[in-house]
Design a protein around this motif. Structure first.
Motif, PDB file in Angstrom:
ATOM      1  N   HIS A   1      16.892  13.232   7.490  1.00 37.35           N
ATOM      2  CA  HIS A   1      16.701  13.652   8.874  1.00 37.35           C
ATOM      3  C   HIS A   1      17.965  14.361   9.345  1.00 37.35           C
ATOM      4  O   HIS A   1      19.069  13.884   9.120  1.00 37.35           O
TER       5      HIS A   1
ATOM      6  N   GLN B   1      20.197  16.013  12.495  1.00 37.04           N
ATOM      7  CA  GLN B   1      20.449  16.061  13.939  1.00 37.04           C
ATOM      8  C   GLN B   1      21.182  17.351  14.257  1.00 37.04           C
ATOM      9  O   GLN B   1      22.119  17.731  13.548  1.00 37.04           O
ATOM     10  N   LEU B   2      20.764  18.006  15.318  1.00 32.12           N
ATOM     11  CA  LEU B   2      21.343  19.273  15.740  1.00 32.12           C
ATOM     12  C   LEU B   2      21.828  19.158  17.172  1.00 32.12           C
ATOM     13  O   LEU B   2      21.087  18.698  18.042  1.00 32.12           O
ATOM     14  N   VAL B   3      23.065  19.580  17.414  1.00 29.38           N
ATOM     15  CA  VAL B   3      23.629  19.537  18.762  1.00 29.38           C
ATOM     16  C   VAL B   3      24.197  20.903  19.100  1.00 29.38           C
ATOM     17  O   VAL B   3      25.137  21.372  18.445  1.00 29.38           O
TER      18      VAL B   3
ATOM     19  N   CYS C   1      25.976  25.238  16.892  1.00 32.03           N
ATOM     20  CA  CYS C   1      25.007  24.186  16.605  1.00 32.03           C
ATOM     21  C   CYS C   1      25.572  23.381  15.449  1.00 32.03           C
ATOM     22  O   CYS C   1      25.657  23.881  14.324  1.00 32.03           O
TER      23      CYS C   1
ATOM     24  N   ALA D   1      25.314  20.469  12.831  1.00 39.21           N
ATOM     25  CA  ALA D   1      24.279  19.702  12.146  1.00 39.21           C
ATOM     26  C   ALA D   1      24.887  18.492  11.465  1.00 39.21           C
ATOM     27  O   ALA D   1      25.998  18.555  10.933  1.00 39.21           O
ATOM     28  N   SER D   2      24.166  17.406  11.450  1.00 44.66           N
ATOM     29  CA  SER D   2      24.582  16.216  10.725  1.00 44.66           C
ATOM     30  C   SER D   2      23.362  15.630  10.031  1.00 44.66           C
ATOM     31  O   SER D   2      22.232  15.871  10.431  1.00 44.66           O
ATOM     32  N   GLY D   3      23.625  14.892   8.981  1.00 45.13           N
ATOM     33  CA  GLY D   3      22.543  14.273   8.247  1.00 45.13           C
ATOM     34  C   GLY D   3      22.240  14.945   6.925  1.00 45.13           C
ATOM     35  O   GLY D   3      21.605  14.346   6.062  1.00 45.13           O
TER      36      GLY D   3
ATOM     37  N   PHE E   1      13.496  20.689  12.403  1.00 45.10           N
ATOM     38  CA  PHE E   1      14.363  19.935  13.307  1.00 45.10           C
ATOM     39  C   PHE E   1      14.851  20.858  14.427  1.00 45.10           C
ATOM     40  O   PHE E   1      15.068  22.043  14.208  1.00 45.10           O
TER      41      PHE E   1
ATOM     42  N   GLY F   1      17.384  21.075  18.229  1.00 46.71           N
ATOM     43  CA  GLY F   1      18.330  20.471  19.139  1.00 46.71           C
ATOM     44  C   GLY F   1      17.759  20.359  20.535  1.00 46.71           C
ATOM     45  O   GLY F   1      16.602  20.710  20.770  1.00 46.71           O
ATOM     46  N   GLN F   2      18.581  19.906  21.462  1.00 47.88           N
ATOM     47  CA  GLN F   2      18.141  19.689  22.839  1.00 47.88           C
ATOM     48  C   GLN F   2      18.263  20.941  23.693  1.00 47.88           C
ATOM     49  O   GLN F   2      17.718  20.994  24.796  1.00 47.88           O
TER      50      GLN F   2
END
Length: 124
Positions: free
Chosen positions: A1, A3-5, A22, A24-26, A114, A116-117
């Protein structure tokens, strides 16, 4: 999975520039197609730019020549794992919430991967 911020949004004058990031982690984003979408109030979502795992980039006609998408990736968790969108010569019609998206392998239906917000960009 994954995660994007996103970050880097804000208010800017017409003709100005912004750079969105942006993180990314995971997973390592080098394996993913990455891209940027935007959506303004009352308007349909638009794919602004994408870059595949080979580094090939594509842009919507509305931003071609003004926006540049780029990625930085690393082989370990501490390395940069970031997607950028450099936006120059900004216009009022660029005002929107900008979203980062990622999909492993193919760029097909990138939005369904995936996301981000989002980060707000306002040009006036």
């Amino acid at each position: 999975h994954v995660q994007l911020v996103e970050s880097g949004g804000g208010s800017v004058q017409v003709g100005g520039s912004l750079r969105l990031s942006c993180v990314a982690s995971g997973d390592t984003i080098s394996r993913y197609c990455m891209g940027w979408f935007r959506q303004a109030p009352g308007q349909e979502r638009e794919k602004v730019a994408e870059i595949d795992s080979a580094g090939n980039s594509h842009y919507s006609e509305s931003v071609k020549g003004r926006f540049t998408v780029a990625r930085a990736g690393g082989k370990n968790d501490n390395a940069k794992n970031t997607l950028y969108l450099q936006m120059n010569s900004l216009k009022p019609e660029d005002t929107a919430v900008y979203y980062c998206a990622a999909r492993r392998g193919s760029c097909y239906q990138l939005w369904l991967g995936f996301r981000g917000q989002g980060t707000q960009v306002t040009v006036s």
